[in-house]
Design an enzyme around this catalytic site. Structure first.
Site, PDB file in Angstrom:
ATOM      1  N   LYS A 274       0.830  -1.200   0.000  1.00 20.83           N
ATOM      2  CA  LYS A 274       0.000   0.000   0.000  1.00 20.83           C
ATOM      3  C   LYS A 274       0.866   1.253   0.000  1.00 20.83           C
ATOM      4  O   LYS A 274       1.949   1.287   0.614  1.00 20.83           O
ATOM      5  CB  LYS A 274      -0.879   0.043   1.262  1.00 20.83           C
ATOM      6  CG  LYS A 274      -1.966  -1.031   1.324  1.00 20.83           C
ATOM      7  CD  LYS A 274      -3.061  -0.794   0.299  1.00 20.83           C
ATOM      8  CE  LYS A 274      -4.200  -1.802   0.417  1.00 20.83           C
ATOM      9  NZ  LYS A 274      -5.152  -1.505   1.467  1.00 20.83           N
ATOM     10  N   GLN A 334      -1.207 -12.981   9.941  1.00 22.33           N
ATOM     11  CA  GLN A 334      -1.635 -12.800   8.552  1.00 22.33           C
ATOM     12  C   GLN A 334      -0.368 -12.593   7.744  1.00 22.33           C
ATOM     13  O   GLN A 334       0.684 -12.319   8.301  1.00 22.33           O
ATOM     14  CB  GLN A 334      -2.547 -11.572   8.458  1.00 22.33           C
ATOM     15  CG  GLN A 334      -1.863 -10.323   8.997  1.00 22.33           C
ATOM     16  CD  GLN A 334      -2.847  -9.230   9.368  1.00 22.33           C
ATOM     17  OE1 GLN A 334      -4.011  -9.488   9.617  1.00 22.33           O
ATOM     18  NE2 GLN A 334      -2.366  -8.008   9.400  1.00 22.33           N
ATOM     19  N   ASP A 369      -3.115  -6.051   0.619  1.00 24.71           N
ATOM     20  CA  ASP A 369      -1.730  -6.474   0.871  1.00 24.71           C
ATOM     21  C   ASP A 369      -1.651  -7.592   1.908  1.00 24.71           C
ATOM     22  O   ASP A 369      -0.569  -7.926   2.368  1.00 24.71           O
ATOM     23  CB  ASP A 369      -0.889  -5.269   1.328  1.00 24.71           C
ATOM     24  CG  ASP A 369      -1.532  -4.492   2.472  1.00 24.71           C
ATOM     25  OD1 ASP A 369      -2.743  -4.728   2.742  1.00 24.71           O
ATOM     26  OD2 ASP A 369      -0.851  -3.664   3.093  1.00 24.71           O
ATOM     27  N   ASP A 405      -3.297  -8.610  17.253  1.00 24.43           N
ATOM     28  CA  ASP A 405      -4.069  -7.881  16.261  1.00 24.43           C
ATOM     29  C   ASP A 405      -5.284  -8.700  15.831  1.00 24.43           C
ATOM     30  O   ASP A 405      -5.145  -9.870  15.445  1.00 24.43           O
ATOM     31  CB  ASP A 405      -3.148  -7.621  15.059  1.00 24.43           C
ATOM     32  CG  ASP A 405      -3.755  -6.691  14.040  1.00 24.43           C
ATOM     33  OD1 ASP A 405      -3.738  -5.465  14.289  1.00 24.43           O
ATOM     34  OD2 ASP A 405      -4.248  -7.190  13.008  1.00 24.43           O
ATOM     35  N   ASN A 406      -6.465  -8.103  15.925  1.00 24.30           N
ATOM     36  CA  ASN A 406      -7.686  -8.754  15.439  1.00 24.30           C
ATOM     37  C   ASN A 406      -7.804 -10.236  15.804  1.00 24.30           C
ATOM     38  O   ASN A 406      -7.982 -11.089  14.926  1.00 24.30           O
ATOM     39  CB  ASN A 406      -7.771  -8.634  13.917  1.00 24.30           C
ATOM     40  CG  ASN A 406      -8.220  -7.262  13.472  1.00 24.30           C
ATOM     41  OD1 ASN A 406      -9.024  -6.610  14.162  1.00 24.30           O
ATOM     42  ND2 ASN A 406      -7.730  -6.806  12.344  1.00 24.30           N
ATOM     43  N   GLU A 434      -6.670  -7.137  20.799  1.00 26.80           N
ATOM     44  CA  GLU A 434      -7.154  -5.971  20.053  1.00 26.80           C
ATOM     45  C   GLU A 434      -8.377  -6.382  19.252  1.00 26.80           C
ATOM     46  O   GLU A 434      -8.305  -6.619  18.061  1.00 26.80           O
ATOM     47  CB  GLU A 434      -6.061  -5.418  19.119  1.00 26.80           C
ATOM     48  CG  GLU A 434      -6.446  -4.104  18.466  1.00 26.80           C
ATOM     49  CD  GLU A 434      -6.713  -4.203  16.959  1.00 26.80           C
ATOM     50  OE1 GLU A 434      -6.916  -3.144  16.362  1.00 26.80           O
ATOM     51  OE2 GLU A 434      -6.720  -5.308  16.390  1.00 26.80           O
ATOM     52  N   LYS A 547       0.665   4.400   9.433  1.00 24.36           N
ATOM     53  CA  LYS A 547       0.476   3.018   8.985  1.00 24.36           C
ATOM     54  C   LYS A 547       1.044   2.801   7.590  1.00 24.36           C
ATOM     55  O   LYS A 547       1.369   1.676   7.212  1.00 24.36           O
ATOM     56  CB  LYS A 547      -1.023   2.658   8.978  1.00 24.36           C
ATOM     57  CG  LYS A 547      -1.632   2.605  10.367  1.00 24.36           C
ATOM     58  CD  LYS A 547      -2.969   1.874  10.403  1.00 24.36           C
ATOM     59  CE  LYS A 547      -4.049   2.625   9.666  1.00 24.36           C
ATOM     60  NZ  LYS A 547      -5.382   1.978   9.828  1.00 24.36           N
ATOM     61  N   TYR A 548       1.141   3.902   6.795  1.00 23.92           N
ATOM     62  CA  TYR A 548       1.570   3.738   5.398  1.00 23.92           C
ATOM     63  C   TYR A 548       2.803   4.558   5.044  1.00 23.92           C
ATOM     64  O   TYR A 548       3.248   4.529   3.906  1.00 23.92           O
ATOM     65  CB  TYR A 548       0.419   4.127   4.461  1.00 23.92           C
ATOM     66  CG  TYR A 548      -0.875   3.445   4.807  1.00 23.92           C
ATOM     67  CD1 TYR A 548      -1.062   2.081   4.544  1.00 23.92           C
ATOM     68  CD2 TYR A 548      -1.903   4.141   5.442  1.00 23.92           C
ATOM     69  CE1 TYR A 548      -2.243   1.450   4.897  1.00 23.92           C
ATOM     70  CE2 TYR A 548      -3.085   3.507   5.794  1.00 23.92           C
ATOM     71  CZ  TYR A 548      -3.242   2.170   5.513  1.00 23.92           C
ATOM     72  OH  TYR A 548      -4.406   1.543   5.868  1.00 23.92           O
TER      73      TYR A 548
END
EC number: 2.4.99.16
Lengths: 689, 689
Positions: A274, A334, A369, A405-406, A434, A547-548
């Site tokens: 990204k 992930q 991504d 995360d998640n 989270e 984040k990017y």
């Protein structure tokens, strides 16, 4: 008359559930804490009392004895603590688990013939009744003597036998004074010996007892600071390194944080990377999202080379420790499309007929991504072991705190297994879930083993919302297993309230988080520098989000909230009342813009009253209802007391139950007041210091 | 880099509790009703829907299917009902147990690949995505075709196979219109066939499911009348008989009762017999307390000869049935000193060293005429069987309702066993627990199997007390297993409120009982004749209590409340809203002497608003908050509605949410108002009837 020949049936007696003998008369109706009837573990902290309540009774007027048993899992023996009846059939006891780990506790209750006799005799006044009772008691004491002898306690046995025979003899002597006889029968020293040898043949216990996870204190009370290491460089445009982060440690520690949390530090995927502001195409130099994990350099066990090496990382972990900080790593299970596992373990991903993997989505968000793991994989065992291996790898590097995360997008049974396994080997490890998702899902994750949980705090903004939510968070059943960690902002959430950039709003959300919850965190330096522009109107995403892309922060800015944060965290550190979630009570105050609550330490010595003005624009005032005398805070009715505002420094002289409060956000958004009670001598000469 | 050679551990995978396969991803977090996690049975009524709620979810965005299973205990097969998601991960379904008995229910959930695919496809708009999705779906449908074939449903299998092949072919055709393809893939008729053959290999269920006791409707809704048969004689001074009671049946039925309950009808002990007003010495002709059971004529299976024979009793049971009345017997498991069992089974009693048995006490009350059973008896099995034999004996005489005296002074495991055994053989039998004791004990008895329970109603007198108590009684968890039966008076309890003899007070306590609770009862004719003198100041005992002597009652007295009682009971019978405890909502009314609530039938058609003036002396008025539009009672906002006072006969035209109420106890202590909604045609021409 057509009565049957006999009521005595010859039919076999089918026994009710769990009943070995009809004389198991003691009832254990409930044990608290109890998470889904013992299916999941309650949580507590090593070195601190864990209080258990049991609801026990028996028919009629007989007396019970109730024991709390506990053990560390795997130990052969149990420790026993006698429980005491408070009221309403509620029995209480506590124990202090010495070290972190998995424990079990259970309750045993039995009808105690000696206690029943003792209790009945205490109320007897009739001489004939007392004489009979003495003989009944003598038989009970003799039986206890036998049990003492069986237990190898000959001395106790002899002493009890002597007592029994004396009672028997004096009861038979009609010339004996009944009051004296009663006195002898109620001898407390001898009774305490009898109590060591109870008859437990018909005791009741709930099988198989209740599990307990014992954590270290950081699980209960923690203050988190999140930063992107790659933005830690002091030079604009240069990719930050672990060494750069190391240079920031003194400033972070000075703000009073104890957990320093990093987004993923692994190689960032190059496929589908990204661009800035979540663009689908990259420009030269775009660094991608750290959550797109894995590239040719490696996956979840590798470090992005630009940040440093494993050696650098371990050095940072060590340096952080020196500043009282623990490094928390983000565990995001992930893969970027070029993560080595995608080729090595295709069975762990869900392939579509066109030979692609469907990227992750959380409508309307799309993560082109990122490939999710397939938890329906035929090779789920291999995948589970590999994922747990990631945790083991970072624990080996010195990491003791994970922010996951998640977790609600990974199979729930996996977490129960993985956290259980990791904590069996490393009981000190802490997991923060989270999961910003539906309430039952968040609670399930906490039950499955997460030590702490993100919350809805960010979206609880009005007084009514805050009161309802924090009342729930500080109440059973959640209180027993769900430890909230509240965040005024995260890299994913810039709440509309903050988008004005109002200094008062940034301060009041901090005070709410820091004073309402034992654990809270901020994403910095975005928070202390009041970063507030959204990517677009109506979005909760930051504009130019880290984040990017790399960001360069001017940490020394004059309007930074760093000193305010340091002040709040110092108050938290000095006041045990603020380091736990139970014992929160909201106080009435007759203005919907003012919210007030009191928290107290378990010993009742530390009492903190906080009042926050939720309106960042206008002064608000109202009458606060706070009666420390009625609340048992050690103030006599009618006695004056002081409220020391730890934020502003003022000392308010107070009396009674109603107090006028005025908060002007231009001056201060909150009072954080410590209740000061005067000793008698102080009251005599030091009244108006 | 010091990454380990491999994250793939060779260690064995220890599985979490209850997990056979890591792909069992569906979570069933809770099932409701659930009494102590299935340790005890929930209760419901045959022929009525039993609603089950399950909290189910899975990680991520996959779709679940959730099934409710139920069966009558002992049946081989289960019936299955698909559950539907309402919101907040709460799934709902219901079933109608056809007949009384013991049942089980459980919930099964699985991640459904077809539903997940279907749900995802519905949101797809991109043509390439739709084409891929069609191919994914074709594979799922083919798998369903295979399962249909395995299930012997060749026709369905062929049809699904055809669909799958068509989808596959059209997806491969790049000329195919994506919207048409999507439409074909979402064909609802074909989808419904797929849904018949789900893949449940990785389904989750909570073992072993949840027990359910299904009663007949009388357990839910009943109206009790208690009388002493020995006082039923129309001639003063003569001992009443079953024949005398038979003559009273029409009057009792006319008052609208359906259960006629007698204190014990057994031979009364002569040893230690109590005289009038609980005197320790008797005078000639004293009849003693019916609870001092047993004499030379017999024990718990015998009838006091003065009342009649077993034949007379059976005749009375039959005659009562003819009047819509069931006879309830008092089961008091205790013995007079001359009960035959005292000699026949000395092991069932606790003997003291002086050769006596300690009589029953409930301090400060003493029952010198009563020996308790010893539930620690070595022969507990023999005693349990004999006591259950008593129940069997009276069931054989036609008794189907038992009121159990002081069940909390008998061992709790006994009740679970005895009630369980009796109801297995006779599911229609109803047990009412007369336990006026601590709350957890009363709840335990209900969990153990009692169909109904006495309550604290008699001592809940103020608005605050009544609101708190009936809110609790109509809420979970008690609602699932504790069925209240409320009594304004009993032979043991003449509450201070009634001791004034105030006609209004007797009426208002009746209205509270009859309108708040689905089951209630009175002890008559003391109640309808407003018997109100206590034995002494501060006592709750009646003066000249029937417990110790014969009484003669003038049932025809002009001031009798019998017509008022008949009126209330007729209202109860006509209105399903009043025949259950759930769905009770208290309504705000700005006067602490006025209490108001609404009850509704399950279908929402029957809505009753009751307002009671708790002050028997003065008129009281206030504003009632009742908004039938906002409460979903079928009134449009702004539309007028009628409230028909079923007690007074008035019809009030109402609109909006605030209504003025004035109640003068000299006229009426209460409004019991039926909500009348007008149909559209009525609204046109019949507005002011």
């Amino acid at each position: 008359m057509s009565a049957p020949a006999s009521l005595l049936s010859a039919q076999p007696l089918v026994r009710p559930i769990g009943l070995a003998d009809g004389r198991q008369r003691a009832v254990i109706d409930a044990v608290l804490p109890c998470v889904d009837n013992g299916r999941f573990a309650a949580k507590c902290v090593a070195g601190e009392p864990f209080a258990v309540e049991a609801h026990c009774f028996v028919e009629g007027h007989d007396m019970l004895r109730v024991m709390l048993h506990w053990q560390r899992e795997g130990e052969a023996s149990w420790t026993e603590v006698e429980m005491a009846l408070k009221w309403n059939d509620e029995w209480h006891a506590q124990f202090v688990p010495p070290v972190p780990g998995r424990y079990r506790y259970n309750v045993e209750a039995w009808v105690d013939a000696f206690e029943s006799w003792h209790h009945e005799l205490e109320r007897r006044v009739d001489a004939a009744d007392i004489r009979i009772a003495a003989r009944v008691g003598a038989a009970e004491i003799l039986a206890a003597a036998d049990r003492a002898r069986e237990a190898g306690q000959a001395q106790d046995a002899t002493r009890l036998q002597g007592w029994a025979l004396a009672l028997e003899a004096r009861a038979a002597d009609v010339g004996e004074d009944a009051a004296l006889l009663k006195g002898q029968a109620l001898d407390e020293t001898l009774a305490s010996i009898v109590r060591r040898y109870p008859d437990r043949r018909h005791a009741t216990a709930l099988k198989p007892g209740f599990p307990l996870v014992v954590d270290r204190p950081l699980a209960r009370y923690s203050t988190w600071y999140e930063l992107f290491p790659r933005s830690a460089s002091p030079e604009p445009g240069r990719h930050g390194t672990f060494a750069d982060v190391q240079a920031l440690l003194p400033g972070i520690a000075k703000m009073g944080f104890d957990v320093l949390y990093f987004p993923p530090i692994h190689p960032v995927g190059r496929m589908q990377r990204k661009g800035r502001n979540n663009a689908l195409v990259t420009e030269d130099g775009d660094v991608g999202s750290p959550w797109a994990i894995g590239a040719e350099e490696g996956g979840h066990d590798a470090i992005l080379p630009a940040l440093g090496t494993h050696e650098d990382f371990r050095a940072l972990v060590k340096a952080a420790r020196g500043h009282g900080l623990e490094i928390a790593l983000d565990i995001a299970f992930q893969c970027a499309p070029d993560h080595p596992w995608v080729k090595e373990h295709p069975a762990w991903f869900k392939w579509r007929p066109d030979g692609t993997v469907q990227y992750a989505e959380n409508p309307p968000k799309k993560y082109q991504d990122i490939y999710p793991f397939n938890f329906e994989s035929e090779d789920w065992e291999g995948m589970w072991l590999a994922l747990k291996g990631v945790l083991d790898h970072w624990i080996a590097q010195g990491v003791t705190v994970f922010r996951v995360d998640n977790p609600h997008t990974k199979a729930f049974p996996f977490w129960e297994w993985a956290i259980g396994e990791v904590k069996r080997a490393h009981p000190q490890v802490i997991f923060l879930a989270e999961a910003f998702t539906r309430p039952k899902v968040m609670h399930r994750l906490a039950k499955l083993g997460f030590s702490q949980s993100y919350t809805y705090f960010t979206w609880r903004n009005t007084k009514e919302e805050l009161v309802a939510y924090f009342t729930e968070l500080s109440s059973r059943p959640g209180l027993d297993y769900f430890r909230p960690n509240v965040w005024p902002n995260t890299p994913d959430i810039l709440h509309a309230q903050l988008q004005t950039g109002s200094d008062a709003m940034f301060r009041l959300r901090l005070v709410l988080a820091a004073m309402l919850s034992a654990s809270y965190g901020i994403y910095g330096p975005a928070y202390e520098l009041k970063e507030h522009l959204p990517r677009h109107e109506g979005s909760e995403e930051y504009l130019d989000s880290e984040k990017y892309q790399l960001r360069h922060w001017d940490r020394g800015r004059a309007d930074s909230l760093a000193p305010y944060i340091a002040h709040l965290n110092a108050i938290r550190r000095a006041h045990p009342a603020l380091q736990r979630n139970e014992g929160l009570v909201f106080l009435p105050i007759d203005n919907d813009q003012l919210i007030a609550w009191v928290k107290q330490s378990p010993d009742g010595q530390d009492v903190i009253v906080t009042v926050v003005n939720l309106d960042p624009h206008h002064a608000q005032w109202g009458w606060l209802q706070f009666d420390p005398a009625a609340m048992g805070f050690g103030v006599e009715p009618g006695q004056s007391f002081q409220m020391h505002d730890l934020l502003g420094g003022e000392r308010f002289m107070c009396q009674g139950a109603r107090h006028f409060i005025r908060l002007d956000p231009a001056v201060s958004v909150a009072h954080v007041m410590h209740l000061l009670r005067k000793t008698r001598s102080e009251r005599d000469f030091d009244y108006y210091q």
